[in-house]
Design an enzyme around this catalytic site. Structure first.
Site, mmCIF file in Angstrom:
data_model
loop_
_atom_site.group_PDB
_atom_site.id
_atom_site.type_symbol
_atom_site.label_atom_id
_atom_site.label_comp_id
_atom_site.label_asym_id
_atom_site.label_seq_id
_atom_site.Cartn_x
_atom_site.Cartn_y
_atom_site.Cartn_z
ATOM 1 N N TRP A 127 49.543 36.386 40.966
ATOM 2 C CA TRP A 127 49.154 37.216 39.822
ATOM 3 C C TRP A 127 49.490 38.678 40.170
ATOM 4 C CZ3 TRP A 127 43.958 39.805 38.953
ATOM 5 C CH2 TRP A 127 43.821 40.248 37.635
ATOM 6 N N ASP A 208 40.722 32.790 45.009
ATOM 7 C CA ASP A 208 40.604 33.313 43.647
ATOM 8 C C ASP A 208 40.580 32.104 42.721
ATOM 9 O OD1 ASP A 208 40.775 34.549 41.223
ATOM 10 O OD2 ASP A 208 42.720 35.505 41.558
ATOM 11 N N ALA A 210 40.008 31.276 38.947
ATOM 12 C CA ALA A 210 39.840 31.870 37.612
ATOM 13 C C ALA A 210 39.975 30.849 36.496
ATOM 14 C CB ALA A 210 40.880 32.981 37.414
ATOM 15 N N LYS A 243 37.892 32.624 31.320
ATOM 16 C CA LYS A 243 38.663 31.567 30.687
ATOM 17 C C LYS A 243 37.796 30.359 30.359
ATOM 18 C CE LYS A 243 42.208 34.112 32.093
ATOM 19 N NZ LYS A 243 42.287 35.259 32.972
HETATM 20 C C1 LMR Z 1 46.877 36.618 33.053
HETATM 21 O O1 LMR Z 1 47.313 36.367 34.188
HETATM 22 O O2 LMR Z 1 47.595 36.668 32.056
HETATM 23 C C2 LMR Z 1 45.398 36.859 32.883
HETATM 24 O O3 LMR Z 1 44.748 36.737 34.102
HETATM 25 C C3 LMR Z 1 45.103 38.112 32.172
HETATM 26 C C4 LMR Z 1 45.381 39.352 32.965
HETATM 27 O O4 LMR Z 1 44.462 40.163 33.067
HETATM 28 O O5 LMR Z 1 46.490 39.528 33.473
#
Ligand code: LMR
Length: 394
Positions: A127, A208, A210, A243
């Site tokens: 991410w 992590d 999520a 989520k």
């Molecule tokens: C994503 O990866 O799209 C989500 O976790 C939202 C974000 O804050 O980036």
């Protein structure tokens, strides 16, 4: 003073959100930011959340501060959701945070306090906000190979090879489930191999998580996190409620620090509360209270779990439909990986140029690293996407 500011690097996911909003084409398809959408393109408030909010509105008598760590009942309920009975409660320090991102930020700040020289290892890819926050905090980081662009599966050999260079005390960030951005996840035997290696290296895992409930189910998705928590003296776990409870804007998350034993816990807890105080004082409470209400009420919890299952199965159905459609159009099994991936995202494993072509020619928006949000699709847009992928020569 303000004239001295420099423009900050743009976040590619948020930039894409803005570009999508400005596109006038009514045929456009948003597969960008990780937000669940139902078949009509809405992100609904979950039934149990609405009900819990109604109850709170009726029964809540004060909005006075709660506590620096947030409501202990929220921590208990979330520890139970994520870790089940893996560990005795007295080994876990926890704070409520503004979303999963807040938990990640606080975890990194805790690492800075406890091990300022540690390198934080990130999967490549990960991410984008992970490296961004680490850089902002001036911490050291390295990457380990994770994704094989050919097979679109985990590059397990590459991962183990790269993690072979981890030094004692380094922190290794792992995604608990539903890897973001790839959708490719370690099998349990592979995870065992990673755990063994990290134990040999005296590393500290940082999980992590999520997307619990978006992959194979609430308990199945927590399995990796639970195995890791059970295997080390110290583990950091950042969990998000954005989520799985659909409460994105309420900013609800938790950071858990697994301690070696009950004697280590109070110091960790005190440091976590200190970090909350330094950064924003008291964490937000509304979302946390909604989550606690749902998790502690058997009827609400059953309804929440049922709706989450509908969501999860909907995404699995879209994955299968897309894989089938591409199998038909290409007469090959090249895209079967889409049905095997789990969670909201899959990475197509193509170039930014071809991703841009999808946007320019077909109004299909996915992140430049070819991550697409499966929940942004519906039965009607799946064939459109499949045709566009083939037309673009992906
Ligand atoms: C994503 O990866 O799209 C989500 O976790 C939202 C974000 O804050 O980036």
């Amino acid at each position: 003073m303000l004239q001295n500011l420099k423009a900050q690097p743009a976040d590619k996911i948020l930039t894409l959100m803005a570009a999508y909003r400005e596109d006038p084409r009514d045929t456009k398809v948003d597969l960008g930011v990780g937000v669940y959408k139902d078949a009509s393109g809405n992100t609904p408030v979950m039934r149990a959340v609405k009900e819990a909010e109604k109850r709170l509105q009726k029964e809540q008598t004060t909005k006075a501060y709660v506590g620096l760590a947030g409501d202990p009942a929220f921590s208990d309920a979330m520890i139970d959701l994520v870790l089940g009975d893996t560990l005795p409660r007295d080994r876990i320090a926890a704070i409520a945070t503004p979303g999963g991102t807040g938990a990640i930020r606080q975890a990194l700040e805790l690492i800075k306090l406890a091990a300022p020289d540690a390198t934080v290892w990130l999967s490549d890819p990960t991410w984008p906000n992970h490296p961004s926050i680490i850089k902002y905090l001036g911490m050291k980081s390295k990457t380990y190979r994770y994704f094989d662009k050919e097979s679109r599966n985990v590059d397990y050999v590459g991962m183990l090879t790269d993690l072979g260079a981890v030094l004692p005390g380094d922190v290794v960030l792992l995604h608990g489930c539903c890897h973001n951005p790839t959708g490719a996840n370690l099998t349990m035997p592979q995870l065992d191999g990673v755990i063994k290696l990290l134990q040999d290296k005296s590393a500290v895992p940082f999980v992590d998580i999520a997307y619990q409930g978006f992959g194979d189910g609430l308990d199945a998705d927590a399995q990796a996190t639970r195995k890791i928590a059970a295997a080390f003296d110290n583990v950091l776990i950042a969990a998000s409620c954005s989520k799985n409870f659909g409460i994105y804007r309420e900013r609800t998350g938790i950071l858990m620090a697994v301690c070696k034993d009950a004697a280590q816990q109070p110091l960790a807890q005190q440091n976590l509360a200190f970090l909350n105080r330094q950064n924003y004082s008291f964490p937000p409470d509304h979302g946390a209270r909604v989550v606690t209400t749902i998790l502690n009420d058997p009827k609400l919890r059953a309804d929440w779990e049922a709706e989450l299952e509908e969501t999860r199965n909907g995404m699995l159905g879209l994955r299968q439909q897309l894989a089938d459609e591409l199998r038909r159009l290409t007469n090959s099994d090249r895209f079967d990986f889409l049905a095997d991936h789990r969670g909201m995202f899959s990475q197509l494993g193509t170039t930014p140029e071809l991703v841009e072509k999808l946007r320019a020619d077909h109004g299909i928006y996915m992140v430049s690293d070819s991550r697409m949000n499966i929940a942004g699709l519906n039965e009607k847009t799946v064939p459109i996407l499949a045709k566009a992928i083939v037309a673009a020569g992906i």
